[in-house]
Write a protein that holds these residues in place. Structure first.
Motif, PDB file in Angstrom:
ATOM      1  N   SER A 194      73.357  38.274  22.795  1.00 26.85           N
ATOM      2  CA  SER A 194      73.557  38.138  24.243  1.00 26.85           C
ATOM      3  C   SER A 194      73.557  39.494  24.947  1.00 26.85           C
ATOM      4  O   SER A 194      73.325  39.563  26.164  1.00 26.85           O
TER       5      SER A 194
ATOM      6  N   THR B 178      74.004  40.891  15.720  1.00 28.33           N
ATOM      7  CA  THR B 178      75.185  40.025  15.728  1.00 28.33           C
ATOM      8  C   THR B 178      75.628  39.570  17.109  1.00 28.33           C
ATOM      9  O   THR B 178      76.363  38.592  17.234  1.00 28.33           O
ATOM     10  N   GLN B 179      75.199  40.280  18.140  1.00 22.13           N
ATOM     11  CA  GLN B 179      75.523  39.878  19.511  1.00 22.13           C
ATOM     12  C   GLN B 179      74.245  39.876  20.358  1.00 22.13           C
ATOM     13  O   GLN B 179      74.050  40.733  21.229  1.00 22.13           O
TER      14      GLN B 179
ATOM     15  N   LEU C 137      74.914  45.452  16.492  1.00 23.95           N
ATOM     16  CA  LEU C 137      75.133  44.570  17.641  1.00 23.95           C
ATOM     17  C   LEU C 137      73.862  43.822  18.023  1.00 23.95           C
ATOM     18  O   LEU C 137      73.920  42.682  18.477  1.00 23.95           O
TER      19      LEU C 137
END
Length: 400
Positions: A218, A215-216, A212
């Motif tokens: 935010s 890939t994320q 994560l």
């Protein structure tokens, strides 16, 4: 984890694991998490005196071989002859097991993995280590020193012993194209539904967090072991999605070997030694890769009990077990990278250190070593992170 030429101690470790459910992690009980910003003040040994004649250790199976499993594999008796310290070992079954054993006060030291070390430090169970009293510490790989898992505020609490990465492994005849990302076992795991395998421990949450993180962005994850409530929830969601496609969770590595050889598993997290074992039998062909997001990993550390009755023998042991010849013997028997840089000159297999990336600092830099999650964020962002006990509860939700 393993053996000489990747096969010598398989039966030995398999027996130990069947008896105790052994793994570097296992599924822990609800051991409380660490919340303190500072560990308890414990005294550090300043001089090395005469050995006390005895040494009581807690260790992973394969770390204290005395020839009883294989007459040609014995580094305990030479130590006893050299120091006069008679070694008595109790094998730990899981990190939680080792912590409970240490808290009895009956042992002088332990070979702790990173999912236990901070719990031992903050629990006041282990003492700061005076590395000046361990001459072989000077030539231990620098990337294993002063880690967040074995040191606090620049003070070492142990001597690095051996290490390895949690790699992505796949059956190359089934999984195509060759995966380069952890998406193969997370967002894309449905492609191999029922044949995905994952490590069975709360510390595996860090693998999802690492994915994560990449890939994320935010979510703001900077360290896979320093997760806020929101970040932990995101990792749990991902792991619950993965759970629907997992055929088997493993902690006993022999089960993963069997699963890949039988074809019931084709892709998942692994250790290098497991891939070596599978490929040595030639029933199936597997490949390993460090995905683009990086990997988690482990570094085992010898730590001294605050209640040690034989501290001089323990210091003698820490220096001996990290000497070039002995560290090479342990690494080959166990199937791990040695911590001692000079050990590579002593291995029986001239390619061993290349296979295990023993002194490859660039390879080691891709690893996020197991570190006990604490409420005081390990990455310094505050005191609003989730503790190990939170991870234990989350893992129970994931596994159902």
């Amino acid at each position: 984890m393993s053996r000489i030429a990747t096969t010598g101690a398989v039966a030995v470790l398999a027996t130990a694991m069947l008896l105790s459910g052994c793994s570097s992690g296992g599924t822990p009980n609800s051991t409380s998490g660490t919340t303190r910003a500072e560990p308890p003040k414990e005294s550090m040994q300043t001089t090395l005196g005469a050995g006390e004649g005895q040494l009581n250790l807690i260790a992973w199976a394969g770390y204290t071989e005395d020839g009883s499993n294989d007459p040609s594999v014995d580094w305990v008796h030479p130590f006893e002859a050299q120091t006069g310290c008679q070694v008595h070992t109790t094998y730990g079954s899981t990190s939680d097991d080792m912590i409970q054993l240490m808290r009895t006060g009956q042992y002088d030291g332990v070979s702790a993995s990173g999912d236990a070390t901070l719990r031992l430090i903050y629990g006041g169970d282990v003492a700061p280590v005076n590395t000046k009293l361990v001459p072989n510490y000077d030539t231990i790989s620098s990337f294993l020193k002063d880690g967040s898992w074995n040191s606090v505020n620049g003070q070492s609490y142990g001597i690095p012993h051996g290490w390895g990465a949690n790699l992505l492994m796949y059956n190359s005849a089934v999984v195509s194209p060759a995966p380069t990302s952890w998406s193969a076992v997370f967002t894309d795991s449905g492609e191999y539904k029922g044949k995905v395998t994952a490590y069975d421990s709360p510390i595996y949450i860090a693998d999802a967090a690492l994915y994560l993180k990449a890939t994320q962005p935010s979510l703001g994850i900077t360290d896979p072991y320093s997760l806020t409530t929101e970040q932990l929830a995101a990792a749990v969601t991902l792991l619950k999605q993965q759970n629907a496609n997992v055929g088997e969770y493993w902690s006993d590595f022999t089960k993963e070997v069997q699963a890949f050889e039988s074809g019931t598993s084709v892709v998942g997290t692994t250790w290098q030694v497991i891939a070596n074992l599978i490929n040595s039998d030639a029933k199936v062909k597997v490949e390993t890769v460090v995905p683009t997001e990086g990997v988690t990993g482990w570094s085992d550390t010898w730590m001294v009990s605050t209640k040690a009755k034989h501290p001089n023998c323990m210091y003698e042991w820490m220096n001996y077990i990290t000497s070039p010849t002995v560290n090479a013997q342990v690494a080959e028997w166990y199937g791990e990278s040695p911590s001692q840089t000079l050990a590579c000159e002593e291995t029986t297999d001239p390619n061993f250190c290349t296979t295990y990336h023993a002194t490859d600092a660039a390879y080691a830099a891709k690893i996020y070593y197991w570190t006990t999650p604490t409420a005081q964020c390990l990455d310094g962002k505050g005191d609003n992170c989730t503790s190990y006990s939170d991870w234990v509860n989350a893992w129970q939700q994931i596994r159902g």
